[in-house]
Design an enzyme around this catalytic site. Structure first.
Site, PDB file in Angstrom:
ATOM      1  CB  SER A   1      -0.972  -0.052   1.188  1.00 40.56           C
ATOM      2  OG  SER A   1      -1.975   0.916   1.072  1.00 40.56           O
TER       3      SER A   1
ATOM      4  CG  HIS B   1      -5.749  -2.517   0.653  1.00 35.69           C
ATOM      5  ND1 HIS B   1      -5.147  -1.997  -0.469  1.00 35.69           N
ATOM      6  CD2 HIS B   1      -5.137  -1.911   1.719  1.00 35.69           C
ATOM      7  CE1 HIS B   1      -4.231  -1.123  -0.115  1.00 35.69           C
ATOM      8  NE2 HIS B   1      -4.198  -1.062   1.208  1.00 35.69           N
TER       9      HIS B   1
ATOM     10  CG  ASP C   1      -6.955  -2.715  -2.996  1.00 39.63           C
ATOM     11  OD1 ASP C   1      -7.571  -2.031  -2.152  1.00 39.63           O
ATOM     12  OD2 ASP C   1      -5.709  -2.772  -3.038  1.00 39.63           O
TER      13      ASP C   1
END
Length: 211
Positions: free
Chosen positions: A104, A185, A153
């Site tokens: 991320s 995610h 995601d």
């Protein structure tokens, strides 16, 4: 200090609101396949704007327009973290044996590190991220990149990884992309295994004694 044959320094960079300990198990899972690698999973330098964990830059009020400037502003602190880890582990002068692995926001910073030309490391593995560096980008063609992203995601859409692939390839970088159907995610077991395959290749490519 002598850098061992097949050795890599793998720096794992967590997402916003998390910490190094959360991502450290990923490195632990790779140790059997990369016995000469050194794994380090630091905390980002700032406390999260939302009160839990740490962040590389604040996402409070972040937009497509202001994100690149926030990344640029985060570079000095990021570079200090990376430089200190490289020095502490004896990899000064051996960026060809350093790998950045991000999740991320950690992927965002890892891709910025190479896209800006600041860190021509051996490789980057990026999970669930995006390339948001101000253009023009100037990555080293020697850096190899693996990007992994899930189609479900809800935080960063998987098309951001496809966009990053296109932009990095246009700049001369070797990029492999894995898009995982239905994944959110997170990092899947399959994605982690694919990354281990990739890192084994990087370790093999660098398999030469270095003083």
């Amino acid at each position: 200090m002598t850098v061992l044959q097949n050795s890599l320094l793998v720096i794992l960079l967590h997402g916003v609101g998390s910490n190094g300990a959360d991502l450290a198990p990923l490195g632990e899972s790779w140790k059997a396949r990369l016995p000469n690698a050194v794994f380090v999973s630091p905390n980002a330098p700032e406390r999260s704007s939302f009160g839990a964990g740490y962040q590389w830059f604040s996402v409070a009020g972040v937009t497509e327009e202001n994100r690149p400037a926030r990344i640029t502003a985060a570079r000095p602190a990021f570079d200090t973290v990376i430089s200190d880890i490289i020095e502490e582990n004896g990899f000064d002068g051996h960026l060809d044996r350093v790998v950045l692995v991000g999740f991320s926001q950690g992927t965002i910073m890892s891709l910025d590190a190479i896209a800006s030309g600041r860190w021509p490391v051996a490789a980057v593995v990026g999970f669930s991220g995006r390339l948001a560096t101000e253009h023009p980008i100037k990555p080293s063609a020697e850096t190899r990149v693996l990007l992994v992203h899930g189609t479900s995601d809800p935080v960063i859409p998987s098309w951001e990884t496809e966009k990053a692939e296109t932009e990095l390839k246009a700049a001369g970088v070797s990029v492999e992309t894995v898009i995982e159907p239905g994944l959110g995610h997170t990092i899947s077991i399959g994605g982690a295994d694919r990354a281990a395959d990739f890192l084994e290749t990087i370790a093999g490519k660098q398999a030469r004694p270095t003083a």
